[in-house]
Design a protein around this motif. Structure first.
Motif, PDB file in Angstrom:
ATOM      1  N   ASP A  49      -8.579  -6.114  -0.219  1.00 16.90           N
ATOM      2  CA  ASP A  49      -8.338  -6.934   0.979  1.00 16.90           C
ATOM      3  C   ASP A  49      -8.490  -8.395   0.584  1.00 16.90           C
ATOM      4  N   ASN A  50      -9.359  -9.134   1.254  1.00 17.28           N
ATOM      5  CA  ASN A  50      -9.574 -10.530   0.874  1.00 17.28           C
ATOM      6  C   ASN A  50     -10.861 -10.705   0.098  1.00 17.28           C
ATOM      7  N   LYS A  51     -11.179  -9.669  -0.650  1.00 11.55           N
ATOM      8  CA  LYS A  51     -12.445  -9.717  -1.396  1.00 11.55           C
ATOM      9  C   LYS A  51     -12.171  -9.564  -2.884  1.00 11.55           C
ATOM     10  N   LEU A  52     -12.971 -10.295  -3.648  1.00  8.74           N
ATOM     11  CA  LEU A  52     -12.946 -10.090  -5.098  1.00  8.74           C
ATOM     12  C   LEU A  52     -14.165  -9.254  -5.453  1.00  8.74           C
ATOM     13  N   VAL A  53     -13.942  -8.122  -6.094  1.00 12.25           N
ATOM     14  CA  VAL A  53     -15.052  -7.255  -6.474  1.00 12.25           C
ATOM     15  C   VAL A  53     -15.249  -7.431  -7.977  1.00 12.25           C
ATOM     16  N   VAL A  54     -16.398  -8.046  -8.344  1.00 20.95           N
ATOM     17  CA  VAL A  54     -16.593  -8.491  -9.730  1.00 20.95           C
ATOM     18  C   VAL A  54     -17.785  -7.785 -10.374  1.00 20.95           C
ATOM     19  N   GLY A  55     -17.547  -7.178 -11.534  1.00 23.20           N
ATOM     20  CA  GLY A  55     -18.638  -6.540 -12.268  1.00 23.20           C
ATOM     21  C   GLY A  55     -19.299  -7.531 -13.209  1.00 23.20           C
ATOM     22  N   LEU A  56     -20.614  -7.643 -13.090  1.00 21.03           N
ATOM     23  CA  LEU A  56     -21.355  -8.623 -13.898  1.00 21.03           C
ATOM     24  C   LEU A  56     -22.575  -7.966 -14.538  1.00 21.03           C
ATOM     25  N   ASP A  57     -23.027  -8.533 -15.641  1.00 18.40           N
ATOM     26  CA  ASP A  57     -24.252  -8.032 -16.256  1.00 18.40           C
ATOM     27  C   ASP A  57     -25.478  -8.603 -15.557  1.00 18.40           C
ATOM     28  N   ASP A  58     -25.385  -9.894 -15.251  1.00 14.80           N
ATOM     29  CA  ASP A  58     -26.566 -10.605 -14.749  1.00 14.80           C
ATOM     30  C   ASP A  58     -26.161 -11.555 -13.621  1.00 14.80           C
ATOM     31  N   PRO A  59     -25.977 -11.009 -12.426  1.00 14.86           N
ATOM     32  CA  PRO A  59     -25.474 -11.854 -11.328  1.00 14.86           C
ATOM     33  C   PRO A  59     -26.329 -13.088 -11.054  1.00 14.86           C
ATOM     34  N   GLU A  60     -27.648 -12.949 -11.186  1.00 14.04           N
ATOM     35  CA  GLU A  60     -28.529 -14.101 -10.899  1.00 14.04           C
ATOM     36  C   GLU A  60     -28.150 -15.298 -11.771  1.00 14.04           C
ATOM     37  N   ARG A  61     -27.756 -15.032 -13.029  1.00 15.82           N
ATOM     38  CA  ARG A  61     -27.424 -16.123 -13.948  1.00 15.82           C
ATOM     39  C   ARG A  61     -25.936 -16.507 -13.860  1.00 15.82           C
ATOM     40  N   ASN A  62     -25.094 -15.493 -13.665  1.00 15.07           N
ATOM     41  CA  ASN A  62     -23.645 -15.743 -13.737  1.00 15.07           C
ATOM     42  C   ASN A  62     -23.020 -16.231 -12.424  1.00 15.07           C
ATOM     43  N   ASN A  63     -23.624 -15.894 -11.298  1.00 15.96           N
ATOM     44  CA  ASN A  63     -23.009 -16.220 -10.002  1.00 15.96           C
ATOM     45  C   ASN A  63     -22.707 -17.714  -9.814  1.00 15.96           C
ATOM     46  N   PRO A  64     -23.666 -18.625 -10.097  1.00 11.65           N
ATOM     47  CA  PRO A  64     -23.373 -20.045  -9.847  1.00 11.65           C
ATOM     48  C   PRO A  64     -22.124 -20.525 -10.600  1.00 11.65           C
ATOM     49  N   GLU A  65     -22.008 -20.120 -11.856  1.00 14.79           N
ATOM     50  CA  GLU A  65     -20.868 -20.549 -12.668  1.00 14.79           C
ATOM     51  C   GLU A  65     -19.560 -19.968 -12.124  1.00 14.79           C
ATOM     52  N   LEU A  66     -19.654 -18.703 -11.714  1.00 12.49           N
ATOM     53  CA  LEU A  66     -18.468 -18.017 -11.186  1.00 12.49           C
ATOM     54  C   LEU A  66     -17.999 -18.667  -9.893  1.00 12.49           C
TER      55      LEU A  66
END
Lengths: 300, 263
Positions: free
Chosen positions: A253-270
């Motif tokens: 739909d209007n969502k991006l479903v993203v697989g990450l190893d470490d969301p706490e660290r990677n989310n801001p950059e993403l």
């Protein structure tokens, strides 16, 4: 509190429990999950000294199964699959009988304490046959607690209860944990196990996995972040996939479903990369895998 | 010992709320007490006994009439046919009671929580045995007392009462009665441990009365007459049987098999 090494139970040609190794820590709620016929009830029966293992060893509350069975029985309480109450006896008489068998010193006091604690005091004189299913279950829990056991085995404690009653029972289980009891919980209600248990063992005759619910999620699945956009497009998907830390991405739909190893660290950059690409981000959340998904993946 | 009593009290509290069991415990003794008294009342009158002579009796019974008038001997002959009923009671009542004890707990799923307590198999079985045997023994003794009172009221002179409450029958009721009750309970508990249906358990357990029923009919048909020697041998035999049955019942009660094979 419970130490199990190579515990095996065979009924003739049928292997019910196969070389179980596990340890239950004092004061924890330990979930014991598995499909029907996985050996859960058999394990509980062995650990509460009701039946003896074919091989292997187990210690419960410091006592060895098969050698110190009476001591084990004194130190464990068991809520069986069916409440198993004397239908013609009153709630009070049901409890006082078991209190006497457990050598409880103040029988009347202890019976009153648990009847009050579980909200059954006003119905103490009524025979168990007149009780609703929830009340019978509460009475059976009271019976398991009368002798203040160190370990409590609960086999499907909320099975067949309405949501309100099930919540009351869950709250009571949490209270017991707060009072330092070790609880061994057998349930098919995976949501309940997820909410209550500190650690979970998944079995199917043998042990399939044992860890905290979170650790089991991490072991079996990538962590997944869902980014809700006002309008998702392949361009944004491309921006995301270009990030080195991203393991997978798809548009739903209007969502991006993203697989990450470490969301706490990677989310801001993403998020920064998406904003720079002109994406309107509405909100970001983590897709939490249910225990049901983990369970089904393990037992299949 | 305390736990045996705890289990027995629980059994009574539960079982005496079962109308069928209550009926058995009350009705059977009532019937078995009334029957010989009614027969004595209708057939044992002085008019009925007037033409009666000890010589009409089988020789083995005539010995038991030593020192009795021919009228009293006739009454004793009638009454003695039914004296065995007082030994049937301690067999039949606990068989009903005890046959339900284990299988009943299996069907209501109450056995597992009990076995999870620190109660030994011996305490559990003894508690159930005491619960089944004591009411039967009590009912038998009470019935026998009522019967003796009835005999005292219905007959003239102490002759028949002395025979009925003499060492022979007193020993049979006071000693053999409880021994028979223990045998009945042991057999019923064995059956109950193995059966899956309370009705089947009860029907099989009731077979325990067959040997005594055989004795009853043998006496009615004049083949034998209960005398001191027979009673003494019976006591020894039943006592030996009891020891074996109790040991066997305890062996046969397999906690694990009961829990895991019961569906």
């Amino acid at each position: 509190m419970i130490v199990v090494k190579g515990l095996t139970k065979r009924f003739g040609d049928v292997l019910a429990v196969d070389g179980l190794d596990m340890e239950v820590k004092p004061g924890e709620i330990f979930g014991f999950l598995g499909p029907n016929g996985a050996g859960k009830t058999t394990t509980i029966r062995m650990l509460s000294a009701l039946i003896s293992p074919t091989s292997g060893e187990a210690k419960v509350a410091g006592y060895e199964v098969g050698r110190e069975d009476n001591e084990i029985r004194r130190n464990v309480g068991i809520l069986t699959e069916s409440p198993g109450l004397y239908a013609r006896l009153s709630a009070e008489r049901n409890l006082s009988f078991f209190a006497e068998l457990y050598d409880v010193e103040d029988v009347a006091g202890q019976v009153e304490r648990y009847l009050r604690l579980l909200g059954l005091w006003d119905r103490r004189g009524d025979v168990a046959a007149t009780f609703s299913k929830g009340m019978r279950q509460k009475l059976a829990i009271a019976r398991a607690m009368l002798h203040e056991p160190k370990v409590l085995f609960l086999d499907e404690p909320t099975a067949g209860l309405d949501p309100e009653m099930a919540r009351l029972v869950r709250e009571f289980i949490n209270e017991l944990k707060d009072r330092g009891r070790t609880i061994f919980l057998c349930t098919h209600n995976l949501d309940e196990a997820d909410r209550l248990c500190d650690r979970i063992a998944v079995v199917n005759t043998r042990l399939l996995a044992l860890d905290t619910p979170e650790a089991l999620r991490a072991k079996l699945y990538d962590r997944v972040v869902v980014i809700h956009l006002s309008a998702a497009s392949p361009a944004y998907e491309k921006v995301v996939s270009e990030q080195s830390f991203v393991r997978s991405v798809e548009i739903k739909d209007n969502k991006l479903v993203v697989g990450l190893d470490d969301p706490e660290r990677n989310n801001p950059e993403l998020i920064r990369a998406l904003v720079d690409a002109g994406a309107d981000i509405q909100f970001v959340g983590e897709l939490r895998r249910s225990l049901e998904e983990i369970y089904l993946r393990l037992v299949k | 010992m305390r736990k045996i009593w705890v289990i027995a009290r629980k059994e009574w509290a539960e079982v005496f709320k079962n109308r069928f069991v209550l009926f058995t415990v009350i009705f059977m003794p009532l019937m078995m007490t009334a029957l010989p008294l009614i027969i004595l009342y209708t057939m044992g009158t002085p008019e009925e006994m007037a033409g009666f002579s000890a010589a009409d009796m089988p020789a083995s019974f005539a010995d038991l009439c030593e020192g009795l008038s021919s009228e009293t001997c006739g009454q004793y002959f009638i009454v003695s046919q039914f004296m065995l009923l007082f030994m049937l009671m301690p067999l039949a009542i606990p068989a009903t009671f005890a046959s339900y004890s284990i299988v009943g707990e299996k069907t209501t799923r109450t056995l597992e929580p009990v076995l999870a307590t620190p109660v030994t198999t011996l305490e559990l079985l003894a508690g159930k045995a005491v619960a089944a045997a004591l009411p039967a023994i009590g009912a038998t003794w009470l019935s026998f007392s009522v019967f003796s009172l009835g005999v005292a009221i219905l007959t003239e002179g102490p002759g028949l009462l002395r025979q009925v409450t003499g060492p022979l029958w007193l020993f049979a009721i006071v000693v053999i009665g409880p021994l028979l009750a223990v045998a009945a309970v042991s057999i019923a508990i064995m059956v109950s441990s193995r059966a899956n249906d309370p009705r089947v358990a009860e029907q099989i357990s009731m077979l325990v009365i067959l040997p005594l029923l055989g004795l009853f009919f043998a006496q009615i048909s004049g083949l034998i007459f209960i005398n001191e020697t027979m009673i003494l041998w019976m006591a020894i035999g039943v006592a030996v049987l009891d020891v074996g049955l109790l040991a066997f019942a305890t062996q046969l009660f397999q906690r694990e098999a009961i829990l895991t094979r019961w569906k």
